[in-house]
Design a protein around this motif. Structure first.
Motif, short mmCIF file in Angstrom:
data_model
loop_
_atom_site.label_atom_id
_atom_site.label_comp_id
_atom_site.label_asym_id
_atom_site.label_seq_id
_atom_site.Cartn_x
_atom_site.Cartn_y
_atom_site.Cartn_z
N ASP A 1 -0.94 -39.86 6.81
CA ASP A 1 -1.48 -40.30 5.53
C ASP A 1 -1.05 -39.32 4.43
N LEU A 2 -0.59 -39.86 3.32
CA LEU A 2 -0.16 -39.02 2.19
C LEU A 2 -1.23 -38.04 1.76
N LEU A 3 -2.49 -38.46 1.79
CA LEU A 3 -3.59 -37.60 1.35
C LEU A 3 -3.64 -36.29 2.15
N GLU A 4 -3.22 -36.32 3.39
CA GLU A 4 -3.24 -35.11 4.21
C GLU A 4 -2.37 -34.01 3.63
N TYR A 5 -1.33 -34.40 2.90
CA TYR A 5 -0.34 -33.44 2.42
C TYR A 5 -0.62 -32.94 1.00
N LEU A 6 -1.63 -33.50 0.34
CA LEU A 6 -1.89 -33.16 -1.06
C LEU A 6 -2.72 -31.89 -1.19
N GLU A 7 -2.43 -31.11 -2.25
CA GLU A 7 -3.23 -29.92 -2.53
C GLU A 7 -4.52 -30.31 -3.24
N VAL A 8 -5.46 -29.41 -3.30
CA VAL A 8 -6.75 -29.54 -4.00
C VAL A 8 -7.67 -30.57 -3.34
N ILE A 9 -7.26 -31.83 -3.31
CA ILE A 9 -8.16 -32.86 -2.76
C ILE A 9 -7.85 -33.19 -1.31
N GLY A 10 -6.67 -32.78 -0.83
CA GLY A 10 -6.27 -33.09 0.54
C GLY A 10 -6.32 -31.86 1.42
N GLN A 11 -5.60 -31.94 2.54
CA GLN A 11 -5.59 -30.84 3.50
C GLN A 11 -4.46 -29.84 3.23
N ASN A 12 -3.59 -30.16 2.25
CA ASN A 12 -2.45 -29.31 1.92
C ASN A 12 -1.59 -29.06 3.17
N LYS A 13 -1.53 -30.07 4.01
CA LYS A 13 -0.75 -30.00 5.24
C LYS A 13 0.75 -29.93 4.89
N PRO A 14 1.52 -29.02 5.49
CA PRO A 14 2.94 -28.91 5.13
C PRO A 14 3.76 -30.07 5.68
N LEU A 15 4.74 -30.50 4.91
CA LEU A 15 5.70 -31.47 5.42
C LEU A 15 6.49 -30.80 6.54
N VAL B 1 -4.86 -39.48 -8.72
CA VAL B 1 -5.87 -39.96 -7.77
C VAL B 1 -7.02 -40.50 -8.62
N PRO B 2 -6.92 -41.76 -9.06
CA PRO B 2 -7.88 -42.31 -10.02
C PRO B 2 -9.34 -42.22 -9.58
N GLU B 3 -9.59 -42.42 -8.29
CA GLU B 3 -10.98 -42.43 -7.84
C GLU B 3 -11.63 -41.05 -7.95
N LYS B 4 -10.81 -40.00 -8.00
CA LYS B 4 -11.35 -38.64 -8.17
C LYS B 4 -11.07 -38.10 -9.57
N LYS B 5 -10.45 -38.94 -10.41
CA LYS B 5 -10.14 -38.58 -11.79
C LYS B 5 -9.42 -37.23 -11.88
N VAL B 6 -8.34 -37.14 -11.12
CA VAL B 6 -7.57 -35.90 -11.12
C VAL B 6 -6.11 -36.21 -10.80
N LYS B 7 -5.22 -35.31 -11.18
CA LYS B 7 -3.83 -35.38 -10.77
C LYS B 7 -3.53 -34.14 -9.94
N VAL B 8 -2.88 -34.34 -8.81
CA VAL B 8 -2.57 -33.22 -7.91
C VAL B 8 -1.12 -33.32 -7.46
N SER B 9 -0.64 -32.28 -6.79
CA SER B 9 0.75 -32.24 -6.38
C SER B 9 0.93 -32.35 -4.88
N LEU B 10 1.99 -33.06 -4.53
CA LEU B 10 2.59 -32.96 -3.20
C LEU B 10 3.66 -31.89 -3.37
N ARG B 11 3.62 -30.84 -2.58
CA ARG B 11 4.46 -29.68 -2.85
C ARG B 11 5.16 -29.19 -1.57
N SER B 12 6.47 -29.07 -1.61
CA SER B 12 7.23 -28.59 -0.47
C SER B 12 8.67 -28.35 -0.89
N ASN B 13 9.31 -27.38 -0.25
CA ASN B 13 10.74 -27.18 -0.50
C ASN B 13 11.53 -28.43 -0.12
N TYR B 14 11.00 -29.22 0.81
CA TYR B 14 11.68 -30.45 1.21
C TYR B 14 11.75 -31.47 0.07
#
Length: 374
Positions: free
Chosen positions: A100-114, A142-155
């Motif tokens: 799930d994309l949410l797993e990889y997101l910072e702040v609201i997700g798990q910040n799981k690395p790609l 992420v409209p339901e949380k009223k925030v913008k966050v990053s997917l972040r990786s060298n990949y």
């Protein structure tokens, strides 16, 4: 990176080496996508097209990835502004990474690395602002949380960036203003970031000089080729600079505010930049009067005003006047509510960009910035 007037032709020839079945991501109502699809069809590529009509959301990326997989896409071409390029980069990453994309997101997700390299991604900016063509993150709403966050990786770094200033010649004045202020912010904040370094310094100072001489020119005359060249290069510099040195409080605010309100990212940057600049200087002078950052802010002020003796305060005032000349409204004009200031500050504090600000600002100082820009 392929850069220069008319370089799109050479860039398109290089695209075919990266994949034969690309997904082409483009802006609905933006630069005509046929500019790139026509020659790609002639080269025998099989294209799957997907329009982006707003800042990309998690839901949009999931739909794009589903479409790309169903059509056996092997690469992604992002032709548009920052939203399109972020959507393209995120899609290319999730095309090869499971879960799930949410797993990889910072702040609201798990910040799981790609764990796997993204599918090859080509970025072709049609605006001059975000520098997203050379950055290793994708900003998602992420409209339901009223925030913008990053997917972040060298990949997430694209395989190829094609930066042709001629693609920006028809940008409307207000888009030129918003994107231009984003680019200017992204060559100022890394220069005064706690992660600044000599290589980034060179890019930032040249980027500031090009923005100063060309942003208002392009605002007045969209077809000024030399001005468009300067702005495209400044934007590219900004992407390289922020990737290597981070940003600051302006962008710390921009993510939360963009998630809470329908306000263009570049407008937030333009509105807040003068007041963040001023507050940072005041806080540093009071708490760390021997700091090296004082001389750095003086250098920025000198670059902005053209006066080698300019003070940081004069630099801040120059920025205030530029924003007025570009007719960028105030925060109140975008429906920002004063009662939300504490929540905006709370969210800004945990934004990744805030961590590189040259000094930690107090909640009261952050609220004073918002009040000044209101």
């Amino acid at each position: 990176v392929i850069f220069g007037k008319g370089c799109l032709k050479d860039g398109i020839n290089a695209i075919s080496q990266l994949g034969k079945r690309p997904m082409v991501v483009y802006a609905a109502g933006g630069a005509p996508v046929e500019t790139i699809t026509a020659p790609l069809y002639e080269m025998g590529l099989t294209l799957t097209k997907h329009a982006v009509d707003h800042e990309p959301s998690v839901d949009l990326i999931q739909r794009m990835v589903k479409s790309a997989r169903e059509n056996d896409c092997d690469s992604v071409i992002a032709f548009g502004g920052g939203s399109v390029m972020d959507a393209g980069k995120a899609t290319s990453a999730m095309l090869t990474n499971s879960g799930d994309l949410l797993e990889y997101l910072e702040v609201i997700g798990q910040n799981k690395p790609l764990t796997l390299p993204a599918a090859p991604c080509v970025t072709i900016p049609t605006t001059a602002g975000t520098g997203a063509e050379v950055t290793r993150n994708a900003v998602l709403a992420v409209p339901e949380k009223k925030v913008k966050v990053s997917l972040r990786s060298n990949y997430l770094l694209p395989k190829l960036a094609i930066v042709d200033p001629e693609l920006t010649l028809t940008l409307p004045a207000h888009i030129t203003a918003y994107t231009g202020m984003d680019a200017l912010t992204q060559v100022i904040e890394p220069y005064v970031s706690i992660k600044h370094n000599p290589l980034v310094d060179v890019l930032c100072l040249d980027g500031i000089a090009r923005s100063v001489r060309s942003l208002f020119k392009a605002f007045l005359n969209s077809s000024d080729c030399e001005a468009r060249y300067d702005l495209s290069l400044a934007s590219l510099y900004g992407g390289l600079a922020l990737t290597n040195a981070g940003l600051g409080a302006v962008h710390g605010f921009a993510g939360p505010m963009g998630g809470m309100y329908d306000i263009p990212h570049g407008a937030v940057c333009g509105i807040l930049l003068p007041y963040v600049f001023r507050m940072n200087v005041n806080a540093i002078v009071i708490r760390h009067p021997e700091s090296e950052f004082i001389s750095r802010f003086k250098m920025v002020a000198s670059s902005l005003t053209g006066d080698t003796d300019a003070s940081p305060e004069e630099g801040a005032e120059w920025l205030v006047q530029l924003v007025e000349k570009l007719r960028i409204p105030r925060l109140a004009d975008y429906g920002i509510i004063r009662d939300d200031f504490p929540l905006i500050v709370e969210k800004a504090r945990v934004a990744s960009s805030m961590k590189a600000n040259p000094i930690e600002l107090s909640n009261q100082e952050l609220i004073q910035i918002l009040e000044a820009a209101y």
